[in-house]
Design an enzyme around this catalytic site. Structure first.
Site, PDB file in Angstrom:
ATOM      1  CG  HIS A   1      -0.456   0.159   2.532  1.00 30.18           C
ATOM      2  ND1 HIS A   1      -0.304  -0.891   3.411  1.00 30.18           N
ATOM      3  CD2 HIS A   1      -0.051   1.258   3.208  1.00 30.18           C
ATOM      4  CE1 HIS A   1       0.178  -0.451   4.556  1.00 30.18           C
ATOM      5  NE2 HIS A   1       0.343   0.866   4.462  1.00 30.18           N
TER       6      HIS A   1
ATOM      7  CG  ASP B   1     -12.004   3.256   3.350  1.00 30.41           C
ATOM      8  OD1 ASP B   1     -10.769   3.385   3.499  1.00 30.41           O
ATOM      9  OD2 ASP B   1     -12.755   2.835   4.250  1.00 30.41           O
TER      10      ASP B   1
ATOM     11  CB  SER C   1       2.834   1.262   6.518  1.00 28.55           C
ATOM     12  OG  SER C   1       1.599   1.384   7.150  1.00 28.55           O
TER      13      SER C   1
END
EC number: 3.4.21.-
Length: 346
Positions: free
Chosen positions: A170, A218, A305
């Site tokens: 991501h 989303d 992340s």
């Protein structure tokens, strides 16, 4: 008379509480039934970086001879229709690799979302600052800036060889809008204003076709079932020779003691108009492994992340930070993807 009123009030209160308790149990039962039929998801917040670092990315995009090449709508259809296509790059390269990721222990086949479950971090904020960052294994970990062409964002990554950086998918590919981010700047072992290895830019990255085919609720969320695909590689110039990198361990176990490392946005700071980050780590353990995914108790926040989740016994990477409590459980297959993508750079 007063005693009778008290008795009556107590009786009414008891009935009300009993009704509320029954309602709560009914609501809980309905919620549990719903979550067993629908997939749960968590947030993958992308913290923004300062203006100066964003401009550095945008200037690099203008100067590069290898701009990102997003796949055409026809190419995207090929990904959906041809199971032999297993991954692709930000340079328009489509790969048919001899291995695929398969779901394991997935109970539900109905993935329509109900609502995001509340994120419950098992541990208190036990993050500790890593200082110095130039000792192993921390010198293999990097802060990453990336951009969508307008805004800049921050993630974490780690070297798996001299010029291959592993991070979360991501941080590389926006699967909600089906497009790659446009550039990445990698800062190994960043320690506030200290950049001991400088910065390294790239427009070449790889993700699996399974990540591209994910359909999140989303732009800032990820389904639990898709965490197993939330890994990617950024290929730096073949002339880069970063001497520090981590080994991938493909055998994570429940109750393994782990250490999650990254660059949390809430620990960053401004200096002379630019944003800088400190490296932090959090200890915890693996509480569950299923669906090629670990659930853990380390304390992970936005900006971390893509950072490695390492075994404290040998500092091997068994996972990476995907959400606050989830990460891929590295397997032989996912390791093969990473090493094959890295080999494209040689």
């Amino acid at each position: 008379m007063k005693k009778a009123r008290i008795v009556l009030f107590s009786l009414v209160l008891s009935l009300l509480l009993s009704g509320m308790s029954l309602a709560n149990k009914t609501l809980a039962a309905t919620f549990n039934e719903a979550t067993s039929k629908n997939d749960i998801y968590e947030k993958i917040t992308r913290p923004k970086i300062g203006k100066e670092r964003t401009e550095r990315l945008l200037n690099y995009i203008k100067s590069t001879k290898k701009p990102v090449k997003n796949l055409s709508s026809e190419d995207l259809k090929k990904l959906q229709q041809d199971p032999s296509i297993t991954s692709f790059s930000s340079q328009g390269e489509i790969l048919k690799l001899p291995f695929t990721l398969e779901s394991k222990n997935l109970e539900s086949k109905n993935y329509s979302a109900i609502s995001s479950l509340p994120i419950q971090t098992a541990a208190a904020d036990n993050r500790v600052r890593i200082n110095p960052t130039t000792t192993y294994p921390y010198n293999a970990i990097a802060q990453i800036d990336y951009t969508d062409g307008t805004y800049g964002y921050s993630c974490t990554g780690w070297f798996v060889d001299k010029n291959t950086v592993v991070t979360a998918a991501h941080c590389v590919y926006d699967t909600y809008n089906n497009k790659f981010y446009q550039a990445w700047y990698v800062y190994p072992a960043e320690n506030g204003t200290q950049l001991p290895y400088g910065g390294m830019a790239s427009t070449t990255a790889y993700v699996t076709s399974s990540w591209q085919l994910a359909n999140p609720p989303d732009a800032d969320s990820i389904y639990y079932k898709d965490v197993q695909y939330d890994f990617a590689v950024i290929n730096l110039s073949s002339s880069i020779n970063h001497p520090n990198y981590l080994t991938i361990n493909t055998n994570p176990q429940v109750n393994n003691n782990i250490f999650s490392v990254g660059y949390p946005a809430d620990k960053g700071f401004m200096s002379n108009g630019s944003y800088y980050y400190y490296m932090y780590g959090s200890s915890g353990n693996i509480s569950k492994i299923e669906n090629n995914t670990i659930t853990h108790t380390a304390y992970v926040t936005p900006g971390m992340s893509g950072g490695p989740i390492m075994l404290t016994s040998n500092w091997n990477a068994v996972s990476l930070n995907s959400t606050s409590s989830w990460g891929i459980a590295f397997s032989t297959v996912s390791k093969n993807f990473i090493l094959t993508w890295g080999a494209q750079n040689n």
